[in-house]
Design a protein around this motif. Structure first.
Motif, PDB file in Angstrom:
ATOM      1  N   ALA A  28      28.097  92.291  14.615  1.00 22.31           N
ATOM      2  CA  ALA A  28      28.770  93.586  14.438  1.00 22.31           C
ATOM      3  C   ALA A  28      29.342  93.706  13.024  1.00 22.31           C
ATOM      4  O   ALA A  28      29.256  94.766  12.395  1.00 22.31           O
ATOM      5  N   TYR A  29      29.911  92.612  12.527  1.00 25.21           N
ATOM      6  CA  TYR A  29      30.456  92.575  11.165  1.00 25.21           C
ATOM      7  C   TYR A  29      29.360  92.841  10.135  1.00 25.21           C
ATOM      8  O   TYR A  29      29.514  93.674   9.235  1.00 25.21           O
ATOM      9  N   LYS A  34      26.319  96.401   6.359  1.00 29.03           N
ATOM     10  CA  LYS A  34      25.022  96.954   5.970  1.00 29.03           C
ATOM     11  C   LYS A  34      25.027  98.478   6.037  1.00 29.03           C
ATOM     12  O   LYS A  34      24.446  99.151   5.190  1.00 29.03           O
ATOM     13  N   GLN A  35      25.687  99.028   7.062  1.00 29.54           N
ATOM     14  CA  GLN A  35      25.752 100.481   7.197  1.00 29.54           C
ATOM     15  C   GLN A  35      26.604 101.097   6.089  1.00 29.54           C
ATOM     16  O   GLN A  35      26.286 102.181   5.591  1.00 29.54           O
ATOM     17  N   LEU A  36      27.675 100.405   5.692  1.00 27.20           N
ATOM     18  CA  LEU A  36      28.476 100.890   4.565  1.00 27.20           C
ATOM     19  C   LEU A  36      27.620 100.925   3.297  1.00 27.20           C
ATOM     20  O   LEU A  36      27.608 101.920   2.567  1.00 27.20           O
ATOM     21  N   GLN A  37      26.882  99.854   3.054  1.00 32.08           N
ATOM     22  CA  GLN A  37      26.033  99.788   1.861  1.00 32.08           C
ATOM     23  C   GLN A  37      24.933 100.840   1.906  1.00 32.08           C
ATOM     24  O   GLN A  37      24.617 101.468   0.896  1.00 32.08           O
ATOM     25  N   LYS A  38      24.364 101.063   3.085  1.00 29.98           N
ATOM     26  CA  LYS A  38      23.317 102.066   3.244  1.00 29.98           C
ATOM     27  C   LYS A  38      23.852 103.461   2.937  1.00 29.98           C
ATOM     28  O   LYS A  38      23.128 104.315   2.432  1.00 29.98           O
ATOM     29  N   ASP A  39      25.150 103.688   3.219  1.00 34.51           N
ATOM     30  CA  ASP A  39      25.767 104.989   2.965  1.00 34.51           C
ATOM     31  C   ASP A  39      26.294 105.102   1.528  1.00 34.51           C
ATOM     32  O   ASP A  39      26.973 106.050   1.198  1.00 34.51           O
TER      33      ASP A  39
END
Length: 110
Positions: A28-29, A34-39
């Motif tokens: 989850a971490y 990864k989702q922060l970086q993708k955004d």
């Protein structure tokens, strides 16, 4: 109003403290990072990510995205500041010199 005003341009800061005890927690971490970086967020410190936004409206879109992929456990805080405020951040580095690992030996083939 000037479109490039340092008071109109925003920075989003995401602070997080997530558990990493189990494999599920670690997954989850990693997924959250990864989702922060993708955004479009970049690491500012280990648990602080930042993103530049052209306006408050644009910042609101990205804040909603962060809320949509937050993990079930842990703590996440989001703060929005102006470009002027971000420019006033003072960054300090420790005065001790970190020990540098010795250079590996070079392999010669000929």
């Amino acid at each position: 109003m000037n479109r490039l005003s340092e008071y109109r341009i925003m920075w989003i800061l995401v602070f997080f403290d997530l558990p990493t005890e189990t494999k599920r927690d670690k997954r989850a971490y990693m997924l959250f990072r990864k989702q922060l970086q993708k955004d479009g967020f970049s690491m500012f410190q280990f648990s602080i990510y930042v993103r530049h936004c052209a306006s408050t409206d644009n910042a609101d879109v990205h804040i909603k995205r962060v809320k949509s992929f937050m993990p079930d456990y842990g703590h996440v805080a989001v703060m929005c500041i102006t470009d002027k405020q971000f420019g006033n951040i003072e960054i300090f580095h420790g005065s001790k010199v970190a020990k540098v690992n010795s250079q590996p030996m070079q392999l010669e083939l000929f």
